[in-house]
Design a protein around this motif. Sequence first.
Motif, PDB file in Angstrom:
ATOM      1  N   TRP B 261       0.827  -1.211   0.000  1.00 20.35           N
ATOM      2  CA  TRP B 261       0.000   0.000   0.000  1.00 20.35           C
ATOM      3  C   TRP B 261       0.857   1.255   0.000  1.00 20.35           C
ATOM      4  O   TRP B 261       0.458   2.285  -0.518  1.00 20.35           O
ATOM      5  N   VAL B 278      -9.035  -4.324   1.342  1.00 21.18           N
ATOM      6  CA  VAL B 278      -9.275  -3.197   0.441  1.00 21.18           C
ATOM      7  C   VAL B 278      -9.893  -2.047   1.222  1.00 21.18           C
ATOM      8  O   VAL B 278      -9.621  -0.876   0.960  1.00 21.18           O
ATOM      9  N   ARG B 281      -7.253  -0.426   3.299  1.00 21.94           N
ATOM     10  CA  ARG B 281      -6.083  -0.107   2.478  1.00 21.94           C
ATOM     11  C   ARG B 281      -4.788  -0.456   3.198  1.00 21.94           C
ATOM     12  O   ARG B 281      -3.839   0.328   3.257  1.00 21.94           O
ATOM     13  N   ASN B 309      -0.625   3.770  -2.705  1.00 16.80           N
ATOM     14  CA  ASN B 309      -1.045   5.147  -2.395  1.00 16.80           C
ATOM     15  C   ASN B 309      -0.296   6.176  -3.233  1.00 16.80           C
ATOM     16  O   ASN B 309      -0.889   7.120  -3.752  1.00 16.80           O
ATOM     17  N   TRP B 378      -8.486   6.295  -7.690  1.00 17.13           N
ATOM     18  CA  TRP B 378      -8.531   5.040  -6.929  1.00 17.13           C
ATOM     19  C   TRP B 378      -9.040   3.878  -7.780  1.00 17.13           C
ATOM     20  O   TRP B 378      -8.773   2.718  -7.477  1.00 17.13           O
TER      21      TRP B 378
END
Lengths: 382, 529
Positions: B261, B278, B281, B309, B378
């Motif tokens: 992430w 998910v 995250r 990210n 996203w």
Amino acid sequence: MDLPLDYDTLRLIWWALMGVLLIAFALTDGFDLGVAALLPFVAKGDAERRMVINSIGATWEGNQVWFILGGGAIFAAWPFVYAVSFSGFYLAMFVVLSALILRPVGFKYRSKKPDPKWRARWDWALFVGGFVPALVFGVAVGNVLAGIPFRLDGDLRAFYEGGLLGLFHPFSLLAGLLSVAMLVLHGAAWLAIKIEHGPVHDRATRFGVLAAVASVLLFAIGGLFIWQGGMGFRVEGVVDPSGPSNPHIAGAAAAAGAWLDNFGRYPWMILAPALGLLGPLVALLGIVRKREALAFGGSSAGTLGVIATVGLAMFPFILPSSIDPASSLTVWNASSSHLTLFVMLLVTLVFLPLVLFYTAWVYKVLFGRVTLKDVGSNPDYY
Amino acid sequence: MDMAVIELSRLQFALTALYHFLFVPLTLGLSFMLVIMESIYVMTGREIWRTVTRFWGKLFGINFVLGVATGITMEFQFGTNWSYFSHYVGDIFGAPLAIEGLMAFFLEATFVGLMFFGWDKLSKLGHLLTTFMVAIGSNLSALWILIANGWMQNPVGSRFNPETMRMEVTDFMAVLFNPVAQAKFVHTVSAGYVTASVLVLGVSAWYLLKGKWTAVAKRSFTVAAAFGLASSLSVVVLGDESGYALTDNQKMKLASLEAMWHTEKAPAGIALIGFPSVKDRETHFEIKIPYVLGLIATRSLTGEVTGINELVVKAEERIENGVRAYDAVERLKTDRGDLAAREAFERHKLDLGYAMLLKRFLADPRAATPDDIRQAAWSTVPNVPVMFWVFRVMMGLGFFFIAFFAAAFWMASIRKFGCENGFCRLFMRAAVWIIPLPWIAAEFGWILAEVGRQPWAIEGVLPTFLGASSLTVSQLWTTIVGFTLLYGALAVIEVRLMLAAIRKGPVEDHGAAADHDETAGGYRPLPAE
């Protein structure tokens, strides 16, 4: 980038090459389709059926590649045509693909079990795999001639307004039957060459006679339809043959009798319909006189003539739109880029002769009639 | 845009493609194994190798026809179900498909008939050459298909042309020598070789356990063990090569299959196991091996592997630039001579595809709010848990095959085929039971490659949801149900015929078998035994 061939020349070449591929498909895999469609009628009993199946068993797979290559080449050279036609004919395509899927399996799996019920089922699968594509291809061509109900939006996304049943109207059915008659004649002519003399050979030639007569009649009636019905489209306004592939930039309009325009403008083009009419008659003569090579030559010439007639009559149209003529796809607005057409031409010039060479060699190795004796003794036969 | 149509189109493509790939790997691998077996026959002149070749050739044929049959669907499905995709990238994507037909499939299909029908019509060498053509043809076929697929993953050598509203080729050599395509090709055909080796080894082990056809089985076992060991090494090493290739152009795919992430300090560790969430995250209960990911992905101790990210932040930026390119294209539509618009387009054209991601949320990307842009950014993250697990299963199987074939190779080397003792017997049984595993690995590999590219059909260029044809839900259900029934029935028939052919063993059906005498057990002894 400077390429040795102009964009408009390349478009013309690729239009002709598309015709060459379609004709090559009809001439090679065409007789496989015809033979499969004849299978239940010309051969009685397992030994006879196996004779018919093995007359194409070793070569049909290579022949079918003309169809796959046709799909790939249209994708590469005429991406618009590929996108619009196959999504427009969505369910019809599904029917054709399913029928064609039955074919490889039918050839291979039928012989894997001696059970007569098992074999009878695959015989019908093979019949479907031959008859249905032959019919639907013709119906599709009939629809293309009549115009397809699609339009393109500002992003050039295609929308199709019609269903599966809308594809079947008198003219398209006529075209479908012509396609079946033509390919059955071609298949019968192949069997006449490839099968030993005997009952199967006799039945095949009898069907050949019927199919030859039907081909001539249906082709002539089709011509009358177009003439009397005033079918066709005509390009209006100024067209730049080297312009960008974007139908919104050049227009087209429907016009009565326009599919016959080209024959008036270029009288040499009449050769194509003449071949379409004479070819089956020559095939008929060959069958009656027992000159099998002549029969096969005649059916080949006839098939070539019919397909060429459609292409030449429609030029420069490839897919005319019946609801929005301005969306129609033509030779000048639906091709790939200049560079792609050029590179693909080079690739074709190298590999197509190679393909023809080894295909001819394979046919030479497998030359000779299939006999009942072979079918009984050769462990490699289907 | 009807999302149901898009989801169903994706479902149909996934089903038909994964189904097609049940048959392809075996064709790729078994064709070359036939070449090896037949070469030994031609070189030694020993009849037993002819029997070996013909037996596996029979299985090859049963499998091959379904590969061909289901391949027909694939050639046309881009047009039927992905017509906007076909228009948008056909200029580039169509070429490898056409060349595949012309150069590879023709070769394969023309010679395959002769391979089956030409045993008594060709010289020994002539027939071997024919078998070789089939193998070369099917493997070249894979090359061109993977050049096409490689371009979807890494669209080099092309640009958007606002006049034709599509991507057009600028450099064919770049498309051809796309490093992603090269790595994928070798990885995929190696996977095919492993698949064929596992099948041949498993069936041979079954014969050895039963004490049937041992002469054929021993020889097949040896060929499969050697070929399988080489291929399983190649599939893992070159799979690593495709991991390396990812880092330049598909960072998001790498980050999501690692469920990484956030960017870590170099060199990054690889997660052995964990539970990616998910919603939060982040990945829970992660167990990491330090350094490994950084080493694989960057081939250095200092290279960074970017996290999800950070990649999303980058995507936001590209979407903003993309909207400018989109605006320019719209202006060029009404006025082809608008110089300011052309200039703006040239500046931002590489990000045009990112603006189209917004079309999922609103009709006109130019009206997007910062919230829309964040949401679209996203949406560039693929399904992380699926990626994470599928990757681990595939990779685990890859390492397992190396160990498995190493053991098989050792057994073949010491010629240990008659198994009375523990390990040997256990191994032979295992060899039979693991036959399905390479198929799982191969299918998972494709899921990884294709799910990992989402939301893109063409990475960074065309979102998948824009590529679909304008069809109706009922049309799609008709074909999905139709294909499922047809394919399902054919799968059952195929597996039954395969099993029947394996049970029957290397006996000839017709006249040729009459040369040998029947024995009491109902089996004919093999020549040379």
